[in-house]
Write a protein that holds these residues in place. Sequence first.
Motif, PDB file in Angstrom:
ATOM      1  N   GLY A 359       0.815  -1.210   0.000  1.00 21.72           N
ATOM      2  CA  GLY A 359       0.000   0.000   0.000  1.00 21.72           C
ATOM      3  C   GLY A 359       0.850   1.261   0.000  1.00 21.72           C
ATOM      4  N   PHE A 360       1.864   1.310   0.857  1.00 23.49           N
ATOM      5  CA  PHE A 360       2.699   2.511   0.927  1.00 23.49           C
ATOM      6  C   PHE A 360       3.631   2.629  -0.274  1.00 23.49           C
ATOM      7  CE2 PHE A 360       1.361   2.729   5.382  1.00 23.49           C
ATOM      8  CZ  PHE A 360       1.163   4.106   5.504  1.00 23.49           C
ATOM      9  N   ILE A 361       4.115   1.492  -0.791  1.00 22.52           N
ATOM     10  CA  ILE A 361       4.921   1.568  -2.014  1.00 22.52           C
ATOM     11  C   ILE A 361       4.076   2.099  -3.171  1.00 22.52           C
ATOM     12  CG2 ILE A 361       6.114   0.203  -3.774  1.00 22.52           C
ATOM     13  CD1 ILE A 361       7.120  -1.622  -1.564  1.00 22.52           C
ATOM     14  N   ALA A 362       2.832   1.601  -3.258  1.00 21.91           N
ATOM     15  CA  ALA A 362       1.940   2.054  -4.332  1.00 21.91           C
ATOM     16  C   ALA A 362       1.612   3.528  -4.195  1.00 21.91           C
ATOM     17  CB  ALA A 362       0.665   1.219  -4.329  1.00 21.91           C
ATOM     18  N   ALA A 363       1.449   4.003  -2.954  1.00 22.72           N
ATOM     19  CA  ALA A 363       1.141   5.418  -2.749  1.00 22.72           C
ATOM     20  C   ALA A 363       2.300   6.299  -3.215  1.00 22.72           C
ATOM     21  CB  ALA A 363       0.839   5.682  -1.274  1.00 22.72           C
ATOM     22  N   GLY A 364       3.562   5.796  -3.084  1.00 26.36           N
ATOM     23  CA  GLY A 364       4.720   6.586  -3.490  1.00 26.36           C
ATOM     24  C   GLY A 364       5.166   6.335  -4.911  1.00 26.36           C
ATOM     25  N   THR A 365       4.886   5.140  -5.449  1.00 27.13           N
ATOM     26  CA  THR A 365       5.325   4.803  -6.814  1.00 27.13           C
ATOM     27  C   THR A 365       4.148   4.229  -7.596  1.00 27.13           C
ATOM     28  OG1 THR A 365       6.102   2.641  -6.001  1.00 27.13           O
ATOM     29  CG2 THR A 365       7.725   4.410  -6.147  1.00 27.13           C
ATOM     30  N   SER A 366       4.012   2.883  -7.551  1.00 22.50           N
ATOM     31  CA  SER A 366       2.914   2.227  -8.267  1.00 22.50           C
ATOM     32  C   SER A 366       2.731   0.830  -7.703  1.00 22.50           C
ATOM     33  CB  SER A 366       3.224   2.129  -9.770  1.00 22.50           C
ATOM     34  OG  SER A 366       4.313   1.244  -9.985  1.00 22.50           O
ATOM     35  N   PHE A 367       1.581   0.226  -8.017  1.00 20.49           N
ATOM     36  CA  PHE A 367       1.338  -1.151  -7.612  1.00 20.49           C
ATOM     37  C   PHE A 367       2.299  -2.107  -8.317  1.00 20.49           C
ATOM     38  CE2 PHE A 367      -2.940   0.306  -6.194  1.00 20.49           C
ATOM     39  CZ  PHE A 367      -2.899  -0.231  -4.915  1.00 20.49           C
ATOM     40  N   ALA A 368       2.727  -1.761  -9.528  1.00 17.60           N
ATOM     41  CA  ALA A 368       3.669  -2.621 -10.238  1.00 17.60           C
ATOM     42  C   ALA A 368       4.968  -2.761  -9.454  1.00 17.60           C
ATOM     43  CB  ALA A 368       3.945  -2.054 -11.628  1.00 17.60           C
ATOM     44  N   VAL A 369       5.463  -1.670  -8.914  1.00 12.29           N
ATOM     45  CA  VAL A 369       6.677  -1.722  -8.102  1.00 12.29           C
ATOM     46  C   VAL A 369       6.431  -2.527  -6.827  1.00 12.29           C
ATOM     47  CG1 VAL A 369       8.352  -0.344  -6.811  1.00 12.29           C
ATOM     48  CG2 VAL A 369       7.522   0.466  -9.032  1.00 12.29           C
ATOM     49  N   GLY A 370       5.290  -2.299  -6.193  1.00 14.45           N
ATOM     50  CA  GLY A 370       4.974  -3.015  -4.965  1.00 14.45           C
ATOM     51  C   GLY A 370       4.957  -4.519  -5.155  1.00 14.45           C
ATOM     52  N   PHE A 371       4.285  -4.998  -6.191  1.00 14.02           N
ATOM     53  CA  PHE A 371       4.211  -6.437  -6.428  1.00 14.02           C
ATOM     54  C   PHE A 371       5.547  -6.998  -6.930  1.00 14.02           C
ATOM     55  CE2 PHE A 371      -0.435  -5.573  -6.674  1.00 14.02           C
ATOM     56  CZ  PHE A 371      -0.811  -6.423  -5.644  1.00 14.02           C
ATOM     57  N   SER A 372       6.336  -6.197  -7.618  1.00 18.64           N
ATOM     58  CA  SER A 372       7.662  -6.652  -8.033  1.00 18.64           C
ATOM     59  C   SER A 372       8.554  -6.907  -6.822  1.00 18.64           C
ATOM     60  CB  SER A 372       8.310  -5.614  -8.955  1.00 18.64           C
ATOM     61  OG  SER A 372       7.577  -5.476 -10.157  1.00 18.64           O
ATOM     62  N   VAL A 373       8.435  -6.064  -5.803  1.00 23.13           N
ATOM     63  CA  VAL A 373       9.214  -6.258  -4.577  1.00 23.13           C
ATOM     64  C   VAL A 373       8.832  -7.575  -3.908  1.00 23.13           C
ATOM     65  CG1 VAL A 373       9.614  -5.371  -2.243  1.00 23.13           C
ATOM     66  CG2 VAL A 373       9.634  -3.802  -4.193  1.00 23.13           C
ATOM     67  N   THR A 374       7.537  -7.877  -3.851  1.00 23.84           N
ATOM     68  CA  THR A 374       7.119  -9.137  -3.213  1.00 23.84           C
ATOM     69  C   THR A 374       7.564 -10.337  -4.041  1.00 23.84           C
ATOM     70  OG1 THR A 374       4.933  -9.127  -4.293  1.00 23.84           O
ATOM     71  CG2 THR A 374       5.123  -8.019  -2.161  1.00 23.84           C
ATOM     72  N   ALA A 375       7.589 -10.212  -5.369  1.00 27.53           N
ATOM     73  CA  ALA A 375       8.075 -11.307  -6.209  1.00 27.53           C
ATOM     74  C   ALA A 375       9.548 -11.581  -5.932  1.00 27.53           C
ATOM     75  CB  ALA A 375       7.870 -10.965  -7.688  1.00 27.53           C
ATOM     76  N   ALA A 376      10.327 -10.521  -5.785  1.00 24.75           N
ATOM     77  CA  ALA A 376      11.745 -10.685  -5.481  1.00 24.75           C
ATOM     78  C   ALA A 376      11.939 -11.338  -4.114  1.00 24.75           C
ATOM     79  CB  ALA A 376      12.436  -9.323  -5.526  1.00 24.75           C
ATOM     80  N   PHE A 377      11.113 -10.982  -3.148  1.00 28.45           N
ATOM     81  CA  PHE A 377      11.183 -11.579  -1.812  1.00 28.45           C
ATOM     82  C   PHE A 377      10.951 -13.084  -1.888  1.00 28.45           C
ATOM     83  CE2 PHE A 377       9.030 -11.714   2.619  1.00 28.45           C
ATOM     84  CZ  PHE A 377      10.229 -12.135   3.212  1.00 28.45           C
ATOM     85  N   CYS A 378       9.934 -13.502  -2.645  1.00 26.68           N
ATOM     86  CA  CYS A 378       9.666 -14.932  -2.843  1.00 26.68           C
ATOM     87  C   CYS A 378      10.876 -15.642  -3.428  1.00 26.68           C
ATOM     88  CB  CYS A 378       8.472 -15.123  -3.789  1.00 26.68           C
ATOM     89  SG  CYS A 378       6.899 -15.316  -2.968  1.00 26.68           S
TER      90      CYS A 378
END
Length: 403
Positions: A359-378
Amino acid sequence: MPQIESSRGSVWRAPGMAPLLAMSALGFAGFALLLPTAPLWARHIGADEGGAGLVNAVLMLATVLVQTTVPWALRTIGWRLVLSAGMLLLGLPSMLLIFTDELWQVLAVSAVRGAGFAALTVCGASAVAHLVPRSHSGRAVGVYGLSIALPQFLLTPTSAWIAESVDFRVVFVLGCLPALAVPFAIALGARIGRAGGEDEPEDAGPGGGRVFLALALPALVLLAITTPGGAVISFAPQLGFGPFAVIIALFALTGVAAFSRFIAGGLADRYGPHRFIPPLLGTGAVGLGLVAWATIAPADSALVLVAGAMLTGIAYGALQNLTLVISFAAVPIRMRNIASTTWNMGFDTGTGLGSLVVGFIAAGTSFAVGFSVTAAFCAVVGALYLIRLGVLRRRALERPPAF
């Protein structure tokens, strides 16, 4: 506590399983209804993406904090009272959302519901280990997982649509369903109490530190997949896709998760759970990459979103089962409640972090960046687990593997 054997080897017919499944289904129905709808309501009353993300983050923070007290509460006041209070706290506050018009009020309701969810999650998972022998644990966890996944499959995709197309108040009233589970909670508590579960002491002997270390790795795996899973569920209605695409994507995620969680139980009993962890985390990373890609151009990427949700759902469901089986196997019988608590803290921390961080990543950048971060974590956690498996295989001739 003496183990309760399943009749004729069927975990479905194990004494106590029927009230456990009914209680879990009703409890998770209330949870599933509000998981996407409460953040949407926060947006409806004026919150931004970050504020909406706080709703489920607070829910999960309260859940995790209260989960640490559940083993103590079970020993002190018993299963029946803990379960009954949990069902009431999870269900009844849903009605209060009808009267909220500020974000802090929604957050307060979420915190109270989180306390109830803590009791449901720790006791539900722990009850599985009380009701069946270890040789059946994978299948029992699969059946239990089915009882909590089916309500999410049916209600998570449709609750936001009902709220926006009919009325938010309909969802808030239905969110009281956990309160109807109190009779089943009492029956389950009585069954475990008669078997001696309420008198089971918490482990305080040698090896406790090693046990917590053994529980840390499955908790990290669970965190890696529930963080993006919680984010997809929380934010799917806000990604810019049409209502039909959102419903299909959430059906894909929750439906595949229910199926894979059930199937993973039999595979874990037959082949062991560890070999499946790295490829499943890789599958989740690919799925989340597709979700991130789809959010860049929602008008043209509905099919990509659905495909990403399906792949994420495979990992989301199966890893819930496998990590719980690993957690129970890592501890002595007397520490089942602690294993359940640790596992649920990993699950709920991930769900809360997904809502908060994305939510906070999306507020500052985009949902694409937010979900990319979680993909990298996986992907990173999958690589770490693969390395750990390699180390344990090299030591196999000296001592048996221990996670």
